[in-house]
Design a protein around this motif. Structure first.
Motif, PDB file in Angstrom:
ATOM      1  N   UNK A 102       0.890  -1.259   0.215  1.00  0.00           N
ATOM      2  CA  UNK A 102       0.108   0.091  -0.018  1.00  0.00           C
ATOM      3  C   UNK A 102       0.944   1.112   0.058  1.00  0.00           C
ATOM      4  N   UNK A 103       0.608   2.268  -0.957  1.00  0.00           N
ATOM      5  CA  UNK A 103       1.291   3.421  -1.113  1.00  0.00           C
ATOM      6  C   UNK A 103       0.563   4.401  -0.214  1.00  0.00           C
ATOM      7  N   UNK A 104       1.548   5.408   0.110  1.00  0.00           N
ATOM      8  CA  UNK A 104       0.807   6.799   0.918  1.00  0.00           C
ATOM      9  C   UNK A 104      -0.377   7.396   0.061  1.00  0.00           C
ATOM     10  N   UNK A 105      -0.129   7.591  -1.013  1.00  0.00           N
ATOM     11  CA  UNK A 105      -1.212   8.119  -1.856  1.00  0.00           C
ATOM     12  C   UNK A 105      -2.355   7.516  -1.894  1.00  0.00           C
ATOM     13  N   UNK A 106      -2.336   6.343  -2.207  1.00  0.00           N
ATOM     14  CA  UNK A 106      -3.538   5.344  -2.376  1.00  0.00           C
ATOM     15  C   UNK A 106      -4.398   5.316  -0.693  1.00  0.00           C
ATOM     16  N   UNK A 107      -3.334   5.294   0.182  1.00  0.00           N
ATOM     17  CA  UNK A 107      -4.135   5.345   1.634  1.00  0.00           C
ATOM     18  C   UNK A 107      -4.873   6.557   1.767  1.00  0.00           C
ATOM     19  N   UNK A 108      -4.225   7.680   1.389  1.00  0.00           N
ATOM     20  CA  UNK A 108      -4.693   9.057   1.507  1.00  0.00           C
ATOM     21  C   UNK A 108      -6.072   9.244   0.850  1.00  0.00           C
ATOM     22  N   UNK A 109      -5.957   8.538  -0.322  1.00  0.00           N
ATOM     23  CA  UNK A 109      -7.465   8.568  -1.104  1.00  0.00           C
ATOM     24  C   UNK A 109      -8.366   7.709  -0.460  1.00  0.00           C
ATOM     25  N   UNK A 110      -8.206   6.689   0.342  1.00  0.00           N
ATOM     26  CA  UNK A 110      -9.331   5.875   0.897  1.00  0.00           C
ATOM     27  C   UNK A 110      -9.719   6.729   2.128  1.00  0.00           C
ATOM     28  N   UNK A 111      -8.702   7.087   2.846  1.00  0.00           N
ATOM     29  CA  UNK A 111      -9.117   7.802   4.152  1.00  0.00           C
ATOM     30  C   UNK A 111      -9.818   9.060   3.750  1.00  0.00           C
ATOM     31  N   UNK A 112      -9.745   9.831   2.785  1.00  0.00           N
ATOM     32  CA  UNK A 112     -10.261  11.146   2.278  1.00  0.00           C
ATOM     33  C   UNK A 112     -11.597  10.580   2.126  1.00  0.00           C
TER      34      UNK A 112
END
Length: 264
Positions: A102-112
């Protein structure tokens, strides 16, 4: 937002928790489970958290069994090495789908997306999850699935180290991967075996799930080498391969249904 981590691989679970604690102060990890049974027990005792980060393949089967047994109201973010589960994930109401690692950008998208959902709900712009909220989710599902497929390119070959040399192996020439005496090996279709310095989870990340299936924690087989599957004791399947194996290979009981769908 309170979050539950459902992940049966300890290193992957620790890494995800570390990412959340470092970059997402708005998310509080309130629990960790590694199985269908453990997750159902947690939800029964504690109720549904705001978010569940859920691995697809757990120690006692795939996570979709959880949704068969319980109406989960949490926002679910699927985490897996396989994009082949994407459609099924959205069918069960997943708000996002993250490919490992899992990359930080993808995790940011999901949390957002989760934060946006709860913010809208508080403002009563999404009065019921089956209404406007689900409409937004459905409209975004195609975009997320496109991102999933664009991000994953299956390996055509892999490197093995032999002393000081590195040898490239073509994925199409691989018969199966096997764990033996705490070591992982790759067996080629010509019968040659090589020692690997990768975990089974890491090996899975680069393999096309249409061509390879993890029949147990210690074995991954190529579709081309599986000749037949035979019903065996305790609900397992015994496999016959077109190559010699170090011992009899069995599909674990928890993976039989998924294997048969894959093998069909």
């Amino acid at each position: 937002m309170k979050a539950l981590i459902v992940e049966d691989e300890q290193m992957a679970r620790a890494r995800l928790i570390r990412m959340i604690e470092t970059d997402f102060p708005e998310v509080e990890v309130v629990g960790q489970t590694d199985s269908i049974t453990g997750t159902l027990d947690f939800l029964r005792l504690n109720g549904d958290p705001d978010i569940i980060f859920m691995d697809v393949e757990l120690s006692d089967g795939d996570c979709f069994e959880i949704f068969r047994q319980r109406d989960v109201t949490s926002k679910v973010i699927m985490t897996t090495a396989y994009d082949s589960y994407a459609v099924k994930a959205f069918e069960t109401g997943s708000i996002d789908y993250l490919l490992k690692p899992i990359g930080t950008a993808a995790l940011q998208r999901a949390v957002r997306r989760c934060a946006d959902y709860f913010r809208a709900a508080q403002l009563q712009k999404t009065p019921n999850p089956a209404g406007e909220g689900s409409e937004t989710k459905d409209s975004d599902a195609g975009k997320i699935m496109d991102a999933v497929h664009d991000a994953k390119k299956w390996k055509k070959r892999m490197l093995v180290r032999i002393g000081e040399r590195y040898l490239p192996l073509m994925i199409d020439d691989i018969a199966f991967f096997y764990s033996e005496d705490k070591y992982n090996y790759v067996y080629m279709k010509d019968g040659v075996r090589y020692l690997l310095d990768l975990t089974m989870d890491k090996i899975c990340e680069g393999l096309d799930p249409e061509s390879f299936f993890r029949i147990s924690r210690g074995c991954i087989v190529s579709r081309e080498t599986v000749r037949k599957a035979i019903r065996h004791a305790n609900g397992r399947l015994k496999l016959e391969l077109s190559v010699l194996t170090p011992e009899e290979l069995f599909v674990s009981r928890a993976r039989v249904d998924n294997f048969l769908r894959w093998f069909e």
